[in-house]
Enzyme design. Structure first.
Site, PDB file in Angstrom:
ATOM      1  N   SER A 148      -9.104 117.203 -74.979  1.00  9.60           N
ATOM      2  CA  SER A 148      -8.202 118.319 -74.683  1.00  9.60           C
ATOM      3  C   SER A 148      -7.309 117.972 -73.498  1.00  9.60           C
ATOM      4  CB  SER A 148      -9.023 119.589 -74.421  1.00  9.60           C
ATOM      5  OG  SER A 148      -8.198 120.719 -74.403  1.00  9.60           O
ATOM      6  N   ASN A 149      -6.715 118.958 -72.869  1.00 11.05           N
ATOM      7  CA  ASN A 149      -5.850 118.737 -71.709  1.00 11.05           C
ATOM      8  C   ASN A 149      -5.959 119.922 -70.748  1.00 11.05           C
ATOM      9  OD1 ASN A 149      -3.723 120.794 -72.380  1.00 11.05           O
ATOM     10  ND2 ASN A 149      -3.618 119.529 -74.223  1.00 11.05           N
TER      11      ASN A 149
END
Ligand code: CTP
Ligand code: CA
Length: 229
Positions: free
Chosen positions: A33-34
């Site tokens: 993810s980020n």
């Protein structure tokens, strides 16, 4: 003109907004993810609602309360965000792609938790990633497309990379966001952006994301109107 009786800027308009990060599963307990918090997309949804629009907010996993009067659709992966967007975008007037969509996902999702000792002699592990669909480009390519706004998160050469994205993806406007600068962008409560269009370059100085969102919605409404005349 008595502005007190003027209809709100986006009255009668349907607006679809993506927000937050996506999660790309590796196995049942892990994902890629980020750092996107979703704050800018949620602020835009609230501002669009306040401007009188019917708002659909399609969001990845975030720790935020839904803005009042906004219909929220929760998704996880880029693929599920893509599908939700294409279910909701028909008949919309404005699409704002604020989500930080993962560009790649693991080629395979393991059905069971990956064990670190599967191969005892290896100190490293390789994961093959495959490209996710580009959601905003796919909306901009629709025959009956809404007015399309993308965001460009860059750490260098902000305006040239952002304008590249605008042209490559067929966007009406791109909001250039310097995510390397401190105090703005990803996970911050404030932002400073520059909006680029075919004949437009407008900077918004650093302010809270809700202030910036209000100014952006006003500009988008004005630019949409310009296209209709
Ligand atoms: N975007 C999207 N679908 C993707 C990737 C990006 O809709 N699969 C949208 C984002 O929501 C944003 C715009 O495209 O509005 C630009 O995202 P960004 O990550 O800055 O651009 P990329 O084209 O992915 O380029 P790169 O990450 O290589 O800079
Ligand atoms: Ca990207």
């Amino acid at each position: 003109v008595c502005t007190a009786f003027a209809p709100p800027l986006l009255a009668g308009k349907r607006v679809v907004i993506t927000a937050g990060p996506t999660r790309e599963a590796l196995d049942p307990v892990r994902y890629l993810s980020n750092h996107s918090s979703g704050k800018m997309g949620f602020a835009l949804a609230e501002a669009a609602r306040l401007a009188g629009a019917e708002v659909v907010l399609i969001t990845g996993p975030v720790a935020l309360e839904s803005p009042k009067g906004v219909r929220r659709v929760d998704v996880t992966s880029a693929q599920s965000m893509y599908e939700a967007v294409h279910r909701e975008v028909a008949g919309s007037d404005l699409f704002i792609a604020c989500a930080a969509v993962a560009d790649y996902r693991p080629a395979e999702v393991q059905p069971h938790k990956i064990k670190k000792d599967a191969s005892l002699e290896q100190d490293s592990m390789q994961i093959t990633l495959v490209r996710n669909p580009d959601i905003v480009a796919s909306v901009a390519a629709l025959a009956d497309k809404p007015f399309v706004v993308g965001f460009a998160a860059e750490t260098r050469d902000l305006l040239s990379y952002a304008d590249d994205k605008r042209r490559r993806k067929g966007l009406d406007l791109v909001v250039a966001n310097d995510v390397a600068a401190t105090g703005i962008g990803f996970n911050s409560d404030e932002n400073a952006v520059t909006v680029l269009g075919e004949n437009l370059e407008q900077a918004f100085t650093q302010a809270s994301k809700s202030i910036v969102a209000g100014s952006l919605i006003e500009l988008f409404a004005q630019q949409m109107g310009a296209g209709e005349r």
